[in-house]
Design a protein around this motif. Sequence first.
Motif, mmCIF file in Angstrom:
data_model
loop_
_atom_site.group_PDB
_atom_site.id
_atom_site.type_symbol
_atom_site.label_atom_id
_atom_site.label_comp_id
_atom_site.label_asym_id
_atom_site.label_seq_id
_atom_site.Cartn_x
_atom_site.Cartn_y
_atom_site.Cartn_z
ATOM 1 N N ALA A 25 1.446 0.136 -3.488
ATOM 2 C CA ALA A 25 1.156 0.297 -4.991
ATOM 3 C C ALA A 25 1.744 1.473 -5.567
ATOM 4 O O ALA A 25 1.925 2.641 -5.070
ATOM 5 N N GLY A 26 1.799 1.418 -6.957
ATOM 6 C CA GLY A 26 2.040 2.574 -7.841
ATOM 7 C C GLY A 26 1.161 3.086 -9.095
ATOM 8 O O GLY A 26 0.267 1.967 -9.108
ATOM 9 N N CYS A 27 0.866 3.905 -9.652
ATOM 10 C CA CYS A 27 -0.081 4.361 -10.642
ATOM 11 C C CYS A 27 0.657 4.463 -11.910
ATOM 12 O O CYS A 27 0.006 5.025 -12.776
ATOM 13 N N GLY A 90 9.588 -1.743 -3.693
ATOM 14 C CA GLY A 90 8.603 -1.356 -4.956
ATOM 15 C C GLY A 90 8.766 -0.096 -5.284
ATOM 16 O O GLY A 90 9.622 0.554 -5.039
ATOM 17 N N TRP A 92 6.764 3.632 -6.230
ATOM 18 C CA TRP A 92 5.823 4.834 -5.288
ATOM 19 C C TRP A 92 5.412 5.975 -6.424
ATOM 20 O O TRP A 92 6.380 6.353 -7.146
ATOM 21 N N THR A 102 0.931 6.628 -3.601
ATOM 22 C CA THR A 102 0.514 5.432 -4.043
ATOM 23 C C THR A 102 1.552 4.519 -4.232
ATOM 24 O O THR A 102 2.719 4.777 -4.637
ATOM 25 N N GLN A 104 3.221 0.422 -5.028
ATOM 26 C CA GLN A 104 3.161 -0.582 -5.799
ATOM 27 C C GLN A 104 4.373 -1.762 -5.333
ATOM 28 O O GLN A 104 5.321 -1.426 -5.169
ATOM 29 N N ARG A 106 5.109 -6.175 -5.800
ATOM 30 C CA ARG A 106 4.590 -7.503 -6.323
ATOM 31 C C ARG A 106 4.839 -8.608 -5.059
ATOM 32 O O ARG A 106 5.903 -8.706 -4.521
ATOM 33 N N THR A 111 0.672 -7.834 -8.873
ATOM 34 C CA THR A 111 1.062 -6.563 -8.394
ATOM 35 C C THR A 111 -0.112 -6.073 -7.506
ATOM 36 O O THR A 111 -1.173 -6.119 -7.712
ATOM 37 N N HIS A 112 0.356 -5.535 -6.185
ATOM 38 C CA HIS A 112 -0.752 -4.960 -5.402
ATOM 39 C C HIS A 112 -0.480 -3.449 -5.074
ATOM 40 O O HIS A 112 0.754 -2.938 -5.142
ATOM 41 N N THR A 113 -1.518 -2.642 -4.831
ATOM 42 C CA THR A 113 -1.686 -1.335 -4.816
ATOM 43 C C THR A 113 -1.960 -0.786 -3.553
ATOM 44 O O THR A 113 -3.327 -1.304 -2.899
#
Length: 142
Positions: A25-27, A90, A92, A102, A104, A106, A111-113
């Motif tokens: 996941a990402g923030c 994904g 990061w 972190t 991220q 899909r 979306t999963h983190t």
Amino acid sequence: MIFDKKKRTRAACALLLLFLLTVFAGCGASLTSLRAFAKPCTGEYECVYAHLGKKDLLASLQSMTLTLEEDGTFSAVAISKSGKTKQKGGTWSFDEQKQELTFQARLLGKTHTKTVRLQNGKFTLQQNIAGKNLVLTFRTRL
């Protein structure tokens, strides 16, 4: 027996990739801040430990790598013993103060983190899957 081994290998590869899809996941940091933080941890990481419960998943793989690009994207690649390649990616980001990566990705429209601590070029992902603990450890490729 050979057919069963191929099935198990494919299942292990699929399980590893499914895990990567569901936990990275990402923030949502801006591209500018990603570039500022990306340099300390960009590059290629190899999976050095992969277990689902007591089962060693690396035994059925040639390799599994994770590449962090400077543009804030990642790609995870698993190559089975038979040479078949599975890939997923994904985004990061890196929090320099907390030393946390972190990720991220899909999967099935969601979306999963996942956030992990980076220590000495190494990080470990853990996830409970079907009642068993999946543990993946990556370290920078030398």
